[in-house]
Structures are given as structure tokens and as C-alpha cells.
Write a protein that holds these residues in place. Sequence first.
Motif, mmCIF file in Angstrom:
data_model
loop_
_atom_site.group_PDB
_atom_site.id
_atom_site.type_symbol
_atom_site.label_atom_id
_atom_site.label_comp_id
_atom_site.label_asym_id
_atom_site.label_seq_id
_atom_site.Cartn_x
_atom_site.Cartn_y
_atom_site.Cartn_z
ATOM 1 N N GLN A 51 0.980 -1.000 -0.078
ATOM 2 C CA GLN A 51 0.382 -0.332 -0.073
ATOM 3 C C GLN A 51 0.291 1.078 0.020
ATOM 4 O OE1 GLN A 51 -2.710 -0.416 2.973
ATOM 5 N NE2 GLN A 51 -3.609 -1.871 2.244
ATOM 6 N N HIS A 54 1.468 3.317 -2.931
ATOM 7 C CA HIS A 54 0.676 4.165 -3.337
ATOM 8 C C HIS A 54 0.107 5.256 -3.141
ATOM 9 C CE1 HIS A 54 -1.409 0.564 -5.929
ATOM 10 N NE2 HIS A 54 -0.967 -0.229 -5.563
ATOM 11 N N PRO A 139 -4.930 4.563 2.725
ATOM 12 C CA PRO A 139 -5.204 3.848 1.173
ATOM 13 C C PRO A 139 -5.637 2.853 1.123
ATOM 14 C CG PRO A 139 -3.292 3.057 2.639
ATOM 15 C CD PRO A 139 -3.507 4.301 2.643
ATOM 16 N N HIS A 161 -5.333 1.358 -3.386
ATOM 17 C CA HIS A 161 -3.673 0.433 -3.821
ATOM 18 C C HIS A 161 -4.186 -0.332 -4.741
ATOM 19 C CE1 HIS A 161 -5.962 -1.482 -0.045
ATOM 20 N NE2 HIS A 161 -5.701 -2.690 -1.162
ATOM 21 N N ALA A 183 -8.376 6.700 -10.199
ATOM 22 C CA ALA A 183 -7.138 6.129 -10.825
ATOM 23 C C ALA A 183 -7.538 6.686 -12.988
ATOM 24 C CB ALA A 183 -6.238 5.266 -11.205
ATOM 25 N N TYR A 207 -2.669 6.651 -11.413
ATOM 26 C CA TYR A 207 -1.751 5.342 -10.678
ATOM 27 C C TYR A 207 -0.622 6.093 -10.743
ATOM 28 C CZ TYR A 207 -1.917 0.642 -10.133
ATOM 29 O OH TYR A 207 -1.796 -0.836 -9.129
ATOM 30 N N LYS A 209 1.298 4.703 -8.454
ATOM 31 C CA LYS A 209 2.108 3.795 -7.733
ATOM 32 C C LYS A 209 3.139 4.055 -9.106
ATOM 33 C CE LYS A 209 2.871 -1.149 -7.064
ATOM 34 N NZ LYS A 209 2.088 -2.393 -7.363
ATOM 35 N N GLU A 325 -1.651 -3.263 -13.895
ATOM 36 C CA GLU A 325 -0.031 -3.187 -14.135
ATOM 37 C C GLU A 325 0.825 -3.536 -15.234
ATOM 38 O OE1 GLU A 325 1.522 -4.262 -10.361
ATOM 39 O OE2 GLU A 325 0.033 -2.287 -8.702
#
Length: 424
Positions: A51, A54, A139, A161, A183, A207, A209, A325
Amino acid sequence: MATHAAKYLLRQSAEDDGLVKAGEHPSLGTDGKHADVRPRVAFLFIGQAHQLLHGITIAEQLALSGQVDVDILSTTAINLELACNLVLPENRHLLGFGWIGAKILTTIAVRLGRLLPPKLPSLFAARRMLNGYDAIVLPERTSTILRKLGVRRPKLIHIDHGAGDRAVGYDKRIARFDFALVAGRKQERRMLADGLIRPGAYAMVGYPKFDAADRIRDRSWSPFSDTRPVILYNPHFSAELGSWARDGHEIVRHIVESGRFNLIIAPHIRLCDSRKGRAAAEAIFGTFRPFPQVYLDLGSERSIDMTYTSLADIYVGDVSSQIYEFIRTPRPCLFVNSHGKDWRGDPSYAHWNFGPVIDQAKMTVAAIDASIHTHDDYRDRQREAFVETIDEHADCRSSVRAADAIAGFLRDAATRCISEENQA
């Protein structure tokens, strides 16, 4: 640094070069009204390490803006150390890093063989300190219980997340947040339809991350020395939803026996965050460790930093949001329906339209071949779904957009507060 931060939130004060202790309320004046200081924002991580990726670069960017004081809070020293390592060295002094909870809860977690202390008691122990913030960025949704624990002062801001399809990503508790980051259009559409977000109380940011993962992972690393295609088997942690419990061993056995592929086995990190889960994963996959063409990862940092979703040529999985991803670069996918789900037309399984779906492990190798040979039929679907799911801007990183959105929300909230005070 993270270990040193367990006792204090390290924040250099421009006024006295002192330390701000956890639990103080520097944004309140002596008359109980808002002082003319920057708002304090906590990024609270009570879950597993994945998490962090993110939210950490959002926190860093928000601190860099100079508009907000930012603290990173967690219930484990391991998470704080990872958070500190994710922030660029030259920026670490801009953030505070603090441990929350109680030592007895950490002791209980160790005795139970769990990586994390129990969440609700940890939040209860930290409730007074948390109530000192102007906003708490989360998150996960468990922490919305803070409202019932008397934490009423801070605004609650939701960052997800993952950007997957399952219904759990559209938890009704999201509606309890004051502000949310989404997102892309998929989340926006579903959350608006379900009443989870409100116009004017959310922002589409992409995003974040990607910013953290692109920074931390070693792109030159590979566990294999040959050029065979690399398969990533990435089952979800739930035995009721994922494929590992019923079919995992046979899926791996068929791939290994084919002798044609390298294989990374990297279950979702939550499968391995307890002694029981790790033992179950070892029982199913551990026998394959000696094979040179197999690499088993039961919870390292590489399992969360997109090393494997970036490295692999082919994805084999079930319901993990990590599929989005993986299709950042469209590639062959195969999905395993271990539980006889009638999935067609179900938005929770929309990603199963990105490649073949099988319901028997014995079909694995033939279906992998089919996913390769028919990938042209799925490539455009993957591209379109990625664009719908993750709103990327080439000229602005997601973390910058997210930080700007949070800063804007806090400015608007402060303006409303001052206006209400003046009217009173």
C-alpha cells in the motif's frame, strides 16, 4: 531514519528548529481557532507494504510543494523504513516518519506469526494523536472507523491501492471519505453510479504507484540467465477467489514439465503476511524451488515494486488488480477460473477479456500457447482497458496531479472553515 522516527515525528520547525511531538496540535492557535500555519497531513499506512507505493510519492510531492506539513505514519518499523527508502534522499528531511500503536500490539502480532499488529486496537491507541491532523490520507477503508473512535477533526482522503475490477474496490465505505482520488474513468464512472464519490469531492489523477515503482525497481535484474520466455504466475491471496489453493501446484507442474518457459511464482503479498498463509504457500509451491527455471517469491519488495509485471512476457493469474500493471505494456495473458465463476458480463471480471480463460489446470500449457498465438485479438482490448482504467498524462506525473488535488481540496476546506467562523 525510520527507526529513529519511531518516537518522534521528525519535523524541523522554521520557528525554533525543534521537534514536533506526535499528538501536538500546531495548526490550532491558543484560542482554539486555526493558527496561520500550514495544514498538517498524515499519510497513514496500517496495511501491508504494497500500500505504501500507492501513496508515498504523493506525500513526497505534497511536502515539496511547501504548502503542507506531511507525516508518514505506520504501525510497523519495516513499513517506515521502506517508506523512507522510497523517498529521494534529498527530500527526506521534508517529511516526518512516525510509528503509531502500542508495543503490546506488536508483541501480539509476533506471537501470532503476523507481520502487522491488529488494526483496530492500533487505531484506538493512536486516536488522540491522529485527531491533531487537518487531514489523513488513507489507502484502505478500515481506518474510516476512526470517526467512531472520536477522530472527527481531520478530513479523510481516500487513495486506492489498485485499480482492478473486483467489487471490493468499490467498497461502500469509500462514501465516508471527504475527498477521494480515482485512477481513471472506470473508477470514476462506477463510483459515481454507486454513490461512493460526489462531484466536486474527488479528482482523477492516474496511478501514482507507477512513479514509486519506476523509481525503486532495478530494471536490469532477472533471476534467469537464459532467454526462454518468462511467465509470471500471480494468484490472488484469497483461497475463495484465487487459483493457488485448488490449482496452483498443478499449474506450476505443467509449466515446469513443458521445459519451455522460465516461471516466476509471486502470489499477492497478502498470502504471505501470516505464518499460516506462508506455510500454505510453501506447501504448494516450495517443492519447485530447486528447479533453475523457477523463481519463487513469497513476499519480497520485488513482489510489490512491479519488477515481475514489468519483466514477464506472459501473465497467468486470476483476479489480482496487478493485471493492470502488467498490461501497461500489452502482452499475452491467461486467466484461471478455479471456482466455476459465470464471469461473462460481470464487471468484476472485466479483465478476463484480456486473454483466454481456463477452468482446469491440465489445460495450462495449451492455453499459454493460445494466449501467445491469439494475442493480436486481445492487444487492442488491453490498450483500451488500460486507458479507461488509468488516466495518464505525458506532461505531468500522477503523484504531482494527486498532490495538487489534495492541496487544492485543503485550501478550499480552509476557506470554507474561515468563512463559517466569520459568519459565526
